[in-house]
Scaffold this motif. Structure first.
Motif, PDB file in Angstrom:
ATOM      1  N   VAL A   1       0.791  -1.180   0.011  1.00 19.52           N
ATOM      2  CA  VAL A   1      -0.042   0.037  -0.155  1.00 19.52           C
ATOM      3  C   VAL A   1       0.916   1.084   0.073  1.00 19.52           C
ATOM      4  O   VAL A   1       1.885   1.386   0.789  1.00 19.52           O
ATOM      5  N   ASP A   2       0.434   2.178  -0.853  1.00 16.31           N
ATOM      6  CA  ASP A   2       1.315   3.384  -1.058  1.00 16.31           C
ATOM      7  C   ASP A   2       1.388   4.578   0.220  1.00 16.31           C
ATOM      8  O   ASP A   2       2.316   5.017   0.449  1.00 16.31           O
ATOM      9  N   ALA A   3       0.245   4.435   0.746  1.00 13.31           N
ATOM     10  CA  ALA A   3      -0.185   5.577   1.734  1.00 13.31           C
ATOM     11  C   ALA A   3      -0.771   5.077   3.000  1.00 13.31           C
ATOM     12  O   ALA A   3      -1.583   4.121   2.704  1.00 13.31           O
ATOM     13  N   VAL A   4      -0.785   5.883   4.006  1.00 13.42           N
ATOM     14  CA  VAL A   4      -1.633   5.580   5.162  1.00 13.42           C
ATOM     15  C   VAL A   4      -2.251   6.841   5.863  1.00 13.42           C
ATOM     16  O   VAL A   4      -1.661   7.717   5.723  1.00 13.42           O
ATOM     17  N   ALA A   5      -3.389   6.635   6.119  1.00 13.50           N
ATOM     18  CA  ALA A   5      -4.311   7.947   7.112  1.00 13.50           C
ATOM     19  C   ALA A   5      -4.504   7.429   8.455  1.00 13.50           C
ATOM     20  O   ALA A   5      -5.100   6.314   8.778  1.00 13.50           O
ATOM     21  N   ILE A   6      -3.999   8.284   9.193  1.00 12.48           N
ATOM     22  CA  ILE A   6      -3.995   7.852  10.863  1.00 12.48           C
ATOM     23  C   ILE A   6      -5.038   8.507  11.498  1.00 12.48           C
ATOM     24  O   ILE A   6      -5.050   9.610  11.434  1.00 12.48           O
ATOM     25  N   PHE A   7      -6.060   7.767  12.104  1.00 10.92           N
ATOM     26  CA  PHE A   7      -7.170   8.226  12.933  1.00 10.92           C
ATOM     27  C   PHE A   7      -7.123   7.649  14.121  1.00 10.92           C
ATOM     28  O   PHE A   7      -8.345   7.287  14.634  1.00 10.92           O
ATOM     29  N   THR A   8      -5.914   7.240  14.858  1.00 12.54           N
ATOM     30  CA  THR A   8      -6.116   6.890  16.139  1.00 12.54           C
ATOM     31  C   THR A   8      -6.088   7.909  17.124  1.00 12.54           C
ATOM     32  O   THR A   8      -6.332   8.752  16.937  1.00 12.54           O
ATOM     33  N   GLN A   9      -6.130   7.389  18.589  1.00  8.84           N
ATOM     34  CA  GLN A   9      -5.930   8.242  19.516  1.00  8.84           C
ATOM     35  C   GLN A   9      -5.063   9.422  19.347  1.00  8.84           C
ATOM     36  O   GLN A   9      -3.819   9.257  18.854  1.00  8.84           O
ATOM     37  N   ARG A  10      -5.431  10.651  19.821  1.00  8.91           N
ATOM     38  CA  ARG A  10      -4.741  11.814  19.391  1.00  8.91           C
ATOM     39  C   ARG A  10      -3.288  11.976  20.202  1.00  8.91           C
ATOM     40  O   ARG A  10      -2.542  12.498  19.379  1.00  8.91           O
ATOM     41  N   TRP A  11      -2.935  11.220  21.093  1.00  6.29           N
ATOM     42  CA  TRP A  11      -1.640  11.337  21.691  1.00  6.29           C
ATOM     43  C   TRP A  11      -0.676  10.237  21.167  1.00  6.29           C
ATOM     44  O   TRP A  11       0.540  10.037  21.351  1.00  6.29           O
ATOM     45  N   THR A  12      -1.107   9.464  20.062  1.00  6.59           N
ATOM     46  CA  THR A  12      -0.388   8.578  19.486  1.00  6.59           C
ATOM     47  C   THR A  12       0.106   8.655  17.999  1.00  6.59           C
ATOM     48  O   THR A  12       1.047   7.933  17.717  1.00  6.59           O
ATOM     49  N   HIS A  13       0.103   9.646  17.630  1.00  7.95           N
ATOM     50  CA  HIS A  13       0.082  10.071  16.314  1.00  7.95           C
ATOM     51  C   HIS A  13       1.650  10.090  15.744  1.00  7.95           C
ATOM     52  O   HIS A  13       1.963   9.698  14.846  1.00  7.95           O
ATOM     53  N   GLY A  14       2.310  10.907  16.668  1.00  9.54           N
ATOM     54  CA  GLY A  14       3.632  11.028  16.436  1.00  9.54           C
ATOM     55  C   GLY A  14       4.596   9.911  16.068  1.00  9.54           C
ATOM     56  O   GLY A  14       4.973   9.617  15.112  1.00  9.54           O
ATOM     57  N   PRO A  15       4.538   8.951  16.998  1.00  9.07           N
ATOM     58  CA  PRO A  15       5.135   7.681  16.490  1.00  9.07           C
ATOM     59  C   PRO A  15       4.857   6.935  15.476  1.00  9.07           C
ATOM     60  O   PRO A  15       5.533   6.377  14.606  1.00  9.07           O
ATOM     61  N   LEU A  16       3.526   6.727  15.289  1.00  7.96           N
ATOM     62  CA  LEU A  16       2.845   6.245  14.194  1.00  7.96           C
ATOM     63  C   LEU A  16       3.202   6.727  12.902  1.00  7.96           C
ATOM     64  O   LEU A  16       3.640   6.002  11.859  1.00  7.96           O
ATOM     65  N   VAL A  17       3.341   8.168  12.951  1.00  3.92           N
ATOM     66  CA  VAL A  17       3.594   9.005  11.375  1.00  3.92           C
ATOM     67  C   VAL A  17       4.955   8.514  11.487  1.00  3.92           C
ATOM     68  O   VAL A  17       5.398   8.325   9.914  1.00  3.92           O
ATOM     69  N   GLU A  18       5.990   8.687  11.984  1.00  2.00           N
ATOM     70  CA  GLU A  18       7.420   8.529  11.862  1.00  2.00           C
ATOM     71  C   GLU A  18       7.515   7.088  11.396  1.00  2.00           C
ATOM     72  O   GLU A  18       8.158   6.942  10.326  1.00  2.00           O
ATOM     73  N   HIS A  19       6.850   6.094  12.029  1.00  2.00           N
ATOM     74  CA  HIS A  19       7.061   4.791  11.696  1.00  2.00           C
ATOM     75  C   HIS A  19       6.815   4.522  10.424  1.00  2.00           C
ATOM     76  O   HIS A  19       7.155   4.007   9.467  1.00  2.00           O
ATOM     77  N   ALA A  20       5.358   4.929  10.000  1.00  3.06           N
ATOM     78  CA  ALA A  20       4.850   5.062   8.507  1.00  3.06           C
ATOM     79  C   ALA A  20       5.828   5.770   7.539  1.00  3.06           C
ATOM     80  O   ALA A  20       6.141   4.865   6.448  1.00  3.06           O
ATOM     81  N   LEU A  21       6.304   6.997   7.602  1.00  3.85           N
ATOM     82  CA  LEU A  21       7.209   7.544   6.896  1.00  3.85           C
ATOM     83  C   LEU A  21       8.573   6.526   6.600  1.00  3.85           C
ATOM     84  O   LEU A  21       8.772   6.588   5.522  1.00  3.85           O
ATOM     85  N   ARG A  22       9.205   5.975   7.763  1.00  4.88           N
ATOM     86  CA  ARG A  22      10.246   5.223   7.510  1.00  4.88           C
ATOM     87  C   ARG A  22      10.114   3.961   6.972  1.00  4.88           C
ATOM     88  O   ARG A  22      10.915   3.377   6.382  1.00  4.88           O
ATOM     89  N   ALA A  23       8.770   3.568   6.888  1.00  4.44           N
ATOM     90  CA  ALA A  23       8.406   2.335   6.130  1.00  4.44           C
ATOM     91  C   ALA A  23       8.177   2.482   4.540  1.00  4.44           C
ATOM     92  O   ALA A  23       7.853   1.810   3.638  1.00  4.44           O
ATOM     93  N   GLY A  24       8.309   3.793   4.232  1.00  2.91           N
ATOM     94  CA  GLY A  24       8.077   4.309   2.906  1.00  2.91           C
ATOM     95  C   GLY A  24       6.801   4.535   2.361  1.00  2.91           C
ATOM     96  O   GLY A  24       6.435   4.573   1.296  1.00  2.91           O
ATOM     97  N   LYS A  25       5.861   4.928   3.441  1.00  5.87           N
ATOM     98  CA  LYS A  25       4.416   5.296   3.064  1.00  5.87           C
ATOM     99  C   LYS A  25       4.183   6.852   3.088  1.00  5.87           C
ATOM    100  O   LYS A  25       4.781   7.404   4.102  1.00  5.87           O
ATOM    101  N   HIS A  26       3.501   7.552   2.360  1.00  6.13           N
ATOM    102  CA  HIS A  26       2.951   8.777   2.401  1.00  6.13           C
ATOM    103  C   HIS A  26       1.968   8.652   3.668  1.00  6.13           C
ATOM    104  O   HIS A  26       1.439   7.818   3.907  1.00  6.13           O
ATOM    105  N   VAL A  27       1.698  10.132   4.167  1.00 12.83           N
ATOM    106  CA  VAL A  27       0.980   9.851   5.535  1.00 12.83           C
ATOM    107  C   VAL A  27       0.121  11.021   5.611  1.00 12.83           C
ATOM    108  O   VAL A  27       0.516  12.190   5.460  1.00 12.83           O
ATOM    109  N   TYR A  28      -1.244  10.757   5.720  1.00 14.61           N
ATOM    110  CA  TYR A  28      -2.155  11.828   6.242  1.00 14.61           C
ATOM    111  C   TYR A  28      -2.483  11.488   7.841  1.00 14.61           C
ATOM    112  O   TYR A  28      -2.900  10.535   8.089  1.00 14.61           O
ATOM    113  N   SER A  29      -2.320  12.366   8.613  1.00 12.85           N
ATOM    114  CA  SER A  29      -2.650  12.400   9.988  1.00 12.85           C
ATOM    115  C   SER A  29      -3.678  13.326  10.478  1.00 12.85           C
ATOM    116  O   SER A  29      -3.805  14.436  10.023  1.00 12.85           O
ATOM    117  N   ALA A  30      -4.553  12.612  11.389  1.00 17.52           N
ATOM    118  CA  ALA A  30      -5.465  13.586  12.090  1.00 17.52           C
ATOM    119  C   ALA A  30      -4.659  14.393  13.022  1.00 17.52           C
ATOM    120  O   ALA A  30      -3.686  13.957  13.160  1.00 17.52           O
TER     121      ALA A  30
END
Length: 399
Positions: free
Chosen positions: A64-93
């Motif tokens: 999958v090319d991209a991820v959109a993150i709609f998890t609990q508000r305090w979890t976004h930072g680490p999940l976004v970084e992880h996804a970018l490092r995995a080669g995914k474009h990221v949309y984050s709430a």
């Protein structure tokens, strides 16, 4: 060009955005991921998504090319970084993150990977912000020297139900989330109209007195007892910005939860719950109709069954006259559009940026300016209002 995307967090908002991504002609496939598999399956069935995945890790290991993150508000930072490092474009709430360090790591990941990151700040397309942006670009304010952005959302108007939906049996631990760590609906609406950044802040936190276990330091996973907070920011151009984040307030937040004021040397703009005015040194013009959205779906729509009635206005708004509907894909016509007409624009921004390999309006550097001031403001409140400096990460690099 098209790309595939996985929506992480198929709850109340995530599933609505999954639907918009599925409708967009620039997206080829949409998958749902949730810690509760039944929610992902329900989103797939309701919106005709292309499948589900068992976990966030499985999604990152897929093609999958991209991820959109709609998890609990305090979890976004680490999940976004992880996804970018995995080669995914990221949309984050929102918010981007909850610490300066998390923000810095996201910016570095975007810089190094050259992938697209967009933060879905709804206030960037709030009709009041769009109107003020147009007036500012036309030079009608003169010099803007003072602004206000408020996020006024009482806990009694749907927030208890929302936290119970997302937090499970221990929801009170998370319902005490510090107001100033969720600043972007207020700050983003101001800086989305008048680009700039805050350089210092003094903030006062108001300790809660309800006594129901919410905003209770002994219960809160954030050791937080502030239910309201007010911050005064010094801006880089010498002006001032005030922000209110309120969770205990007698105000109809289901009508308008974000509101804004801009004062310039030549004209000003002020917004209340049902009235919005543009004024100069001789006249006052009621512009309420220009910034009023018209719902495109019923508040009783079955897709909103899990949403508290007081929160449904945030899911069903259509567009306001001030919005440029012509830039949206025809497939969005009549589709759900929440938070005062912003959802469709945010999805289109991200899809366009990924397919064109361009910077979205609320890119990582802009998102930092919308988010970090609130993080520092909360620290100021913990220090009794001490004035603290705010770091700026600069403008996005020009490629």
């Amino acid at each position: 060009m098209t790309f595939s995307i996985g929506v992480v967090g198929a709850g109340q908002f995530g599933s609505q955005f999954a639907h918009l991504f599925k409708l967009h002609p620039g997206v080829s496939e949409v998958y749902a991921v949730d810690e509760l598999p039944e929610r992902a399956a329900a989103a797939q069935e309701r919106w005709g998504l292309d499948g589900t995945m068992a976990s966030f890790e499985d999604l990152l290991e897929s093609d999958v090319d991209a991820v959109a993150i709609f998890t609990q508000r305090w979890t976004h930072g680490p999940l976004v970084e992880h996804a970018l490092r995995a080669g995914k474009h990221v949309y984050s709430a929102v918010p981007m993150a909850i610490s300066e360090e998390e923000i810095e790591r996201i910016i570095e990941a975007v810089r190094e990977t050259k992938l697209v990151y967009a933060m879905g700040e709804t206030s960037y397309y709030n009709p009041a912000t769009v109107f003020a942006r147009q007036q500012h670009q036309a030079g009608k304010f003169g010099r803007i020297f003072y602004t206000e952005g408020d996020y006024v959302h009482d806990m009694d108007l749907g927030f208890y139900e929302a936290y119970q939906y997302s937090g499970g049996e221990r929801w009170k631990e998370t319902a005490s989330y510090p107001p100033m760590l969720y600043p972007t609906h207020a700050i983003g609406g101001v800086l989305g109209a008048v680009p700039g950044h805050a350089v210092s802040v003094s903030c006062i936190g108001v300790k809660d007195q309800r006594g129901d276990g919410v905003f209770d330091k002994d219960v809160s996973m954030f050791a937080n007892d502030f239910s309201n907070a007010t911050a005064l920011f010094e801006m880089n151009d010498g002006g001032a910005m005030r922000t209110n984040e309120m969770r205990r307030v007698g105000y109809p937040s289901h009508i308008r939860e974000s509101r804004f004021r801009f004062f310039g040397t030549e004209a000003s703009f002020e917004q209340l719950a049902t009235t919005t005015v543009w004024q100069d040194k001789s006249t006052v013009e009621d512009v309420s109709e220009q910034v009023e959205t018209k719902p495109t779906m019923s508040a009783d729509d079955p897709s909103l069954a899990d949403v508290a009635p007081e929160l449904r206005d945030a899911f069903i708004s259509g567009l306001a006259p001030v919005h440029d509907q012509s830039r949206l894909p025809e497939a969005f016509l009549g589709a759900p559009n929440g938070h005062e007409g912003s959802h469709q624009f945010l999805v289109d921004d991200f899809v366009t940026a990924v397919n064109n390999r361009s910077l979205p309006p609320v890119n990582a550097w802009v998102a930092a300016r919308f988010t970090l001031p609130g993080i520092v403001a909360h620290e100021s409140a913990l220090r009794g209002g001490e004035r603290l400096p705010i770091r700026d990460f600069g403008d996005a690099p020009v490629e």
